[in-house]
Enzyme design. Structure first.
Site, short mmCIF file in Angstrom:
data_model
loop_
_atom_site.label_atom_id
_atom_site.label_comp_id
_atom_site.label_asym_id
_atom_site.label_seq_id
_atom_site.Cartn_x
_atom_site.Cartn_y
_atom_site.Cartn_z
CB CYS A 1 -12.84 4.56 1.49
SG CYS A 1 -11.03 4.55 1.50
CD GLU B 1 -0.74 6.29 0.54
OE1 GLU B 1 -0.95 5.53 -0.42
OE2 GLU B 1 -0.98 5.97 1.71
CE1 TYR C 1 -9.52 -1.75 5.70
CE2 TYR C 1 -9.90 -2.81 3.59
CZ TYR C 1 -10.17 -1.79 4.48
OH TYR C 1 -11.10 -0.83 4.16
#
Ligand SMILES: N[C@@H](CCC(=O)N[C@@H](CS)C(=O)NCC(=O)O)C(=O)O
Length: 300
Positions: A54, A135, A182
């Protein structure tokens, strides 16, 4: 496999991150807490849950390694792809805290009625058994901030004198490059895709020019701005070029970006975090984009 999320503590795959026009819109993370004081006794109290695949988690792993936090914060790594029930653990990728099978169990341990996505990275407080923060940007700032006392202090990734410039750069690149890949890959219509991919490559041209005479994005030293952009660059030819159709050029064709990327990869603490096989696995197993789930053998 559709990505799932928890709704009142129950797993559901019946949701979408797209608006009615086919634009990809990322749901905000929910945990934005901080660590207020830290003592030697807190050694081993916190864990960073990540996937090497990720890109957002990758920033936190690089920061963790560069600051040498491994003796103070535990690193827990999930399997490099997302199952029907989200991120999961296995024998090779074990949850060394609770022996959980799925990351959602950690979110449910925090709150058994949790509603939201189950994402990495997660900074976990093992004493309170609560999620501190999920986050990435806030986690890397915490590592460079309050955790600094227990680090090797080798780098200061958010030096005061450059703070505003670093933050602006991160924010700009997030929209223009990190998340743009993305938005391109998950576009749900030809029109949205073409517009996103064109904008993305315009930004890469701009970046390539900017990097013509510099090794770092801000000032003359490594900063959080470089670490926030790098994970996307490391995924570009390996995955985004193919699976996200970000293919007007390869990243390799941008000579200055390529040099910038290679210079950063020469730093051993960064090199050890780059696992291209895990990256390929994650992206090519997004069944929505690649129904066969076949992972290509070659390197771009
Ligand atoms: N804004 C978050 C984004 C984190 C994120 O989207 N992580 C992805 C992996 S790349 C994830 O865990 N997705 C799982 C899911 O949404 O179910 C951050 O920067 O930490």
């Amino acid at each position: 496999m559709a990505l799932g999320m928890l709704v009142n503590g129950k797993w559901t795959t019946d949701w979408t991150e797209h608006d009615e026009k086919g634009n990809f819109q990322r749901m905000q993370t929910k945990f934005r807490n901080t660590v207020k004081d830290l003592k030697e006794d807190d050694r081993g109290r916190y864990s960073l849950y990540v996937s090497y695949a990720c890109p957002w988690a990758h920033r936190t792993i690089m920061t963790y390694e560069l600051l040498g936090l491994s003796g103070f914060v535990n690193l827990v790594v999930v399997e490099p792809h997302i199952s029907e029930k989200g991120w999961f653990f296995s024998e090779d990728f074990a949850d060394t805290n609770y022996s959980f099978s799925f990351l959602q169990e950690l979110y449910l341990k925090h709150d058994r009625n949790y509603t939201g996505r189950v994402t990495v990275p997660v900074l976990w407080d093992g004493k309170k058994e609560k999620i501190v923060n999920n986050e990435s940007l806030e986690i890397i700032k915490l590592f460079n901030g309050i955790f600094r006392e227990f680090s090797n202090k080798k780098y200061n990734l958010f030096a005061d004198k450059n703070l505003a410039a670093i933050e602006n750069e991160i924010e700009y690149n997030y929209d223009a490059i990190n998340n743009a890949c993305y938005r391109t890959g998950f576009a749900n219509s030809q029109k949205v895709y073409e517009s996103e991919v064109t904008k993305l490559f315009r930004e890469l041209e701009r970046l390539d020019k900017k990097l013509e005479k510099r090794n770092f994005l801000i000032g003359n030293e490594l900063s959080g701005a470089d670490l926030s952009l790098l994970p996307t660059l490391l995924r570009f030819d390996v995955a985004y070029h193919g699976i996200f159709k970000c293919n007007l050029k390869r990243l390799k064709d941008f000579k200055n970006i390529e040099k910038f990327k290679d210079n950063l990869l020469d730093i051993p603490e960064i090199q050890k975090t780059f696992k291209s096989d895990q990256i390929k696995t994650l992206y090519y197993k997004i069944i929505e984009l690649n129904p066969s789930g076949i992972v290509p053998l070659g390197q771009a």
